[in-house]
Design a protein around this motif. Structure first.
Motif, PDB file in Angstrom:
ATOM      1  N   LEU A  43       0.818  -1.125  -0.121  1.00 20.64           N
ATOM      2  CA  LEU A  43      -0.042  -0.070   0.122  1.00 20.64           C
ATOM      3  C   LEU A  43       0.791   1.468   0.123  1.00 20.64           C
ATOM      4  N   PRO A  44       2.100   1.573   0.881  1.00 20.70           N
ATOM      5  CA  PRO A  44       2.696   2.599   0.904  1.00 20.70           C
ATOM      6  C   PRO A  44       3.388   2.725  -0.517  1.00 20.70           C
ATOM      7  N   ALA A  45       3.574   1.719  -1.297  1.00 21.00           N
ATOM      8  CA  ALA A  45       4.234   1.709  -2.574  1.00 21.00           C
ATOM      9  C   ALA A  45       3.156   2.232  -3.556  1.00 21.00           C
ATOM     10  N   LEU A  46       2.122   1.839  -3.567  1.00 17.87           N
ATOM     11  CA  LEU A  46       1.044   2.193  -4.184  1.00 17.87           C
ATOM     12  C   LEU A  46       0.690   3.880  -4.152  1.00 17.87           C
ATOM     13  N   CYS A  47       0.678   4.332  -3.053  1.00 16.20           N
ATOM     14  CA  CYS A  47       0.382   5.468  -2.550  1.00 16.20           C
ATOM     15  C   CYS A  47       1.401   6.388  -3.002  1.00 16.20           C
ATOM     16  N   THR A  48       2.867   5.978  -3.196  1.00 17.34           N
ATOM     17  CA  THR A  48       3.861   6.777  -3.424  1.00 17.34           C
ATOM     18  C   THR A  48       4.447   6.648  -4.680  1.00 17.34           C
ATOM     19  N   SER A  49       3.681   5.634  -5.564  1.00 12.63           N
ATOM     20  CA  SER A  49       4.187   5.563  -6.878  1.00 12.63           C
ATOM     21  C   SER A  49       3.932   6.908  -7.809  1.00 12.63           C
ATOM     22  N   GLN A  50       2.940   7.626  -7.568  1.00 15.33           N
ATOM     23  CA  GLN A  50       2.513   8.445  -8.164  1.00 15.33           C
ATOM     24  C   GLN A  50       3.721   9.742  -8.174  1.00 15.33           C
ATOM     25  N   TYR A  51       4.401   9.606  -7.344  1.00 21.05           N
ATOM     26  CA  TYR A  51       5.506  10.786  -6.859  1.00 21.05           C
ATOM     27  C   TYR A  51       6.937  10.090  -7.492  1.00 21.05           C
ATOM     28  N   THR A  52       7.073   9.102  -7.904  1.00 21.15           N
ATOM     29  CA  THR A  52       8.312   8.490  -8.154  1.00 21.15           C
ATOM     30  C   THR A  52       8.470   8.820  -9.649  1.00 21.15           C
ATOM     31  N   TYR A  53       9.820   9.281  -9.940  1.00 22.44           N
ATOM     32  CA  TYR A  53      10.061   9.452 -11.436  1.00 22.44           C
ATOM     33  C   TYR A  53      10.173   8.401 -12.177  1.00 22.44           C
ATOM     34  N   VAL A  54       9.657   8.491 -13.434  1.00 20.11           N
ATOM     35  CA  VAL A  54       9.869   7.695 -14.491  1.00 20.11           C
ATOM     36  C   VAL A  54      11.018   7.907 -15.652  1.00 20.11           C
ATOM     37  N   SER A  55      11.362   7.012 -15.943  1.00 14.67           N
ATOM     38  CA  SER A  55      12.615   7.397 -17.191  1.00 14.67           C
ATOM     39  C   SER A  55      11.754   7.439 -18.490  1.00 14.67           C
ATOM     40  N   SER A  56      12.357   8.254 -19.195  1.00 12.73           N
ATOM     41  CA  SER A  56      11.921   8.268 -20.769  1.00 12.73           C
ATOM     42  C   SER A  56      12.850   9.121 -21.534  1.00 12.73           C
ATOM     43  N   ARG A  57      12.179   9.622 -22.791  1.00 14.57           N
ATOM     44  CA  ARG A  57      12.774  10.583 -23.541  1.00 14.57           C
ATOM     45  C   ARG A  57      12.120  11.577 -24.017  1.00 14.57           C
ATOM     46  N   ALA A  58      12.652  13.063 -24.441  1.00 21.37           N
ATOM     47  CA  ALA A  58      11.807  13.968 -24.744  1.00 21.37           C
ATOM     48  C   ALA A  58      12.269  14.521 -26.039  1.00 21.37           C
ATOM     49  N   THR A  59      11.372  15.262 -26.784  1.00 19.92           N
ATOM     50  CA  THR A  59      12.121  15.952 -27.837  1.00 19.92           C
ATOM     51  C   THR A  59      10.850  17.463 -27.833  1.00 19.92           C
ATOM     52  N   TYR A  60      11.406  18.091 -29.060  1.00 17.49           N
ATOM     53  CA  TYR A  60      10.302  19.431 -29.005  1.00 17.49           C
ATOM     54  C   TYR A  60       9.733  19.598 -30.526  1.00 17.49           C
ATOM     55  N   TYR A  61       8.597  20.170 -30.771  1.00 19.12           N
ATOM     56  CA  TYR A  61       8.105  20.582 -31.864  1.00 19.12           C
ATOM     57  C   TYR A  61       8.585  21.963 -32.377  1.00 19.12           C
ATOM     58  N   GLY A  62       8.366  22.269 -33.582  1.00 20.91           N
ATOM     59  CA  GLY A  62       8.485  23.669 -34.135  1.00 20.91           C
ATOM     60  C   GLY A  62       7.721  24.499 -33.829  1.00 20.91           C
ATOM     61  N   SER A  63       7.751  25.674 -33.618  1.00 17.48           N
ATOM     62  CA  SER A  63       6.441  26.675 -33.287  1.00 17.48           C
ATOM     63  C   SER A  63       7.080  27.996 -33.515  1.00 17.48           C
ATOM     64  N   PRO A  64       6.535  28.758 -34.605  1.00 16.13           N
ATOM     65  CA  PRO A  64       7.074  30.024 -34.871  1.00 16.13           C
ATOM     66  C   PRO A  64       7.108  31.105 -33.718  1.00 16.13           C
ATOM     67  N   ASP A  65       6.133  30.920 -32.600  1.00 16.98           N
ATOM     68  CA  ASP A  65       6.098  31.752 -31.437  1.00 16.98           C
ATOM     69  C   ASP A  65       6.455  31.138 -30.306  1.00 16.98           C
ATOM     70  N   CYS A  66       7.025  30.022 -30.185  1.00 16.39           N
ATOM     71  CA  CYS A  66       7.673  29.153 -29.466  1.00 16.39           C
ATOM     72  C   CYS A  66       6.444  28.611 -28.357  1.00 16.39           C
ATOM     73  N   TYR A  67       5.099  28.881 -28.658  1.00 14.87           N
ATOM     74  CA  TYR A  67       3.984  28.366 -27.633  1.00 14.87           C
ATOM     75  C   TYR A  67       3.437  27.148 -28.182  1.00 14.87           C
ATOM     76  N   GLY A  68       2.462  26.531 -27.928  1.00 15.06           N
ATOM     77  CA  GLY A  68       1.716  25.438 -28.067  1.00 15.06           C
ATOM     78  C   GLY A  68       1.071  25.505 -29.470  1.00 15.06           C
ATOM     79  N   ASN A  69       0.334  24.279 -29.693  1.00 15.75           N
ATOM     80  CA  ASN A  69      -0.276  24.140 -31.048  1.00 15.75           C
ATOM     81  C   ASN A  69      -1.925  24.477 -30.749  1.00 15.75           C
ATOM     82  N   PRO A  70      -2.331  25.335 -31.573  1.00 15.51           N
ATOM     83  CA  PRO A  70      -3.752  25.653 -31.490  1.00 15.51           C
ATOM     84  C   PRO A  70      -4.804  24.556 -31.940  1.00 15.51           C
TER      85      PRO A  70
END
Length: 254
Positions: free
Chosen positions: A18-45
């Motif tokens: 149970l403690p593991a389940l309760c704290t799993s929301q706050y543990t970090y998960v490893s992955s990868r990230a990239t970015y997309y092009g945007s002329p104003d550096c904001y999000g995609n409408p």
């Protein structure tokens, strides 16, 4: 003896799992990230969550598209703390980003707006290094969304056609919460009519009731406990609602 062992096993499950389940929301998960092009550096409408302009500049434009975390639209609006793993170039706090789109990358969980991606770095010079690399190793965790001084906003989707077709997007969902169902009250018979999730965070209803619209929506906690509750917003949409109009409220979810 068998009775004793069963209860010992149950006790271990409670004290260990149970403690593991309760704290799993706050543990970090490893992955990868990239970015997309945007002329104003904001999000995609035109993002897959259906947020429109809200999806470009909410959270000061620190937004992202996700792949498996999108969860058929349920993941729209969720907040994550993300930090990259290059000690000499990455900020220790990283960036808190809001999910506003769906996207697939090179084995990535996050595809950031340029504003989000830049926040991963610890300096402008390091930011240039991260952009040049294109893809970075990261770790992430779910965190509460914070929108200071903002209650829920009920946005009538631009595709709505008064009075025959009503579509809705609920904005500024704070805390670690997800909207999993929306219903409209039929005043004449006091029955709740379910709305359909069209895509992303967009819900719709053919032939909506006349008069001011009262809504109720199901809130599921994004925590490991998965608590579910209903909240009601009485006559939050006016009788003469308009496509594209946003109707604020003082409703807070956290």
């Amino acid at each position: 003896m068998e009775f004793f062992l069963k209860h010992i096993t149950w006790f271990l499950c409670i004290t260990v799992l149970l403690p593991a389940l309760c704290t799993s929301q706050y543990t970090y998960v490893s992955s990868r990230a990239t970015y997309y092009g945007s002329p104003d550096c904001y999000g995609n409408p035109t993002g897959a969550c259906g947020y429109g302009e809200y999806g470009t500049k909410v959270n000061d434009g620190q937004v992202s598209a996700v792949s498996r975390l999108y969860r058929n639209g349920t993941g729209c609006g969720a907040c994550y703390q993300v930090r990259c793993k290059i000690p000499q170039h990455c900020s220790s706090d990283g960036v808190t980003t809001v999910v506003t789109d769906h996207g697939e990358g090179d084995r990535t969980d996050f595809i950031f707006s340029p504003r989000s991606y830049a926040k991963l770095a610890n300096s402008p010079a390091s930011s240039e290094v991260l952009f040049a690399s294109g893809v970075v190793e990261i770790e992430y965790r779910r965190v509460a969304c914070r929108f200071s001084g903002r209650g829920l906003v009920f946005k009538v989707h631009e595709g709505s056609k008064y009075p025959f077709y009503f579509a809705l997007v609920i904005q500024y969902v704070s805390g670690i919460n997800e909207i999993t169902a929306v219903e409209v009250l039929q005043e004449d018979n006091q029955q709740w009519r379910p709305m359909r999730r069209v895509y992303g965070a967009v819900w719709d209803l053919q032939n909506p009731p006349t008069g001011p619209l009262s809504l109720r929506f199901q809130i599921a906690s994004g925590r490991a406990t998965a608590e579910v509750d209903w909240m009601q917003a009485t006559k939050v949409i006016p009788a003469d609602w308009e496509a594209g109009a946003a109707y604020p409220s003082d409703i807070q979810l956290d």
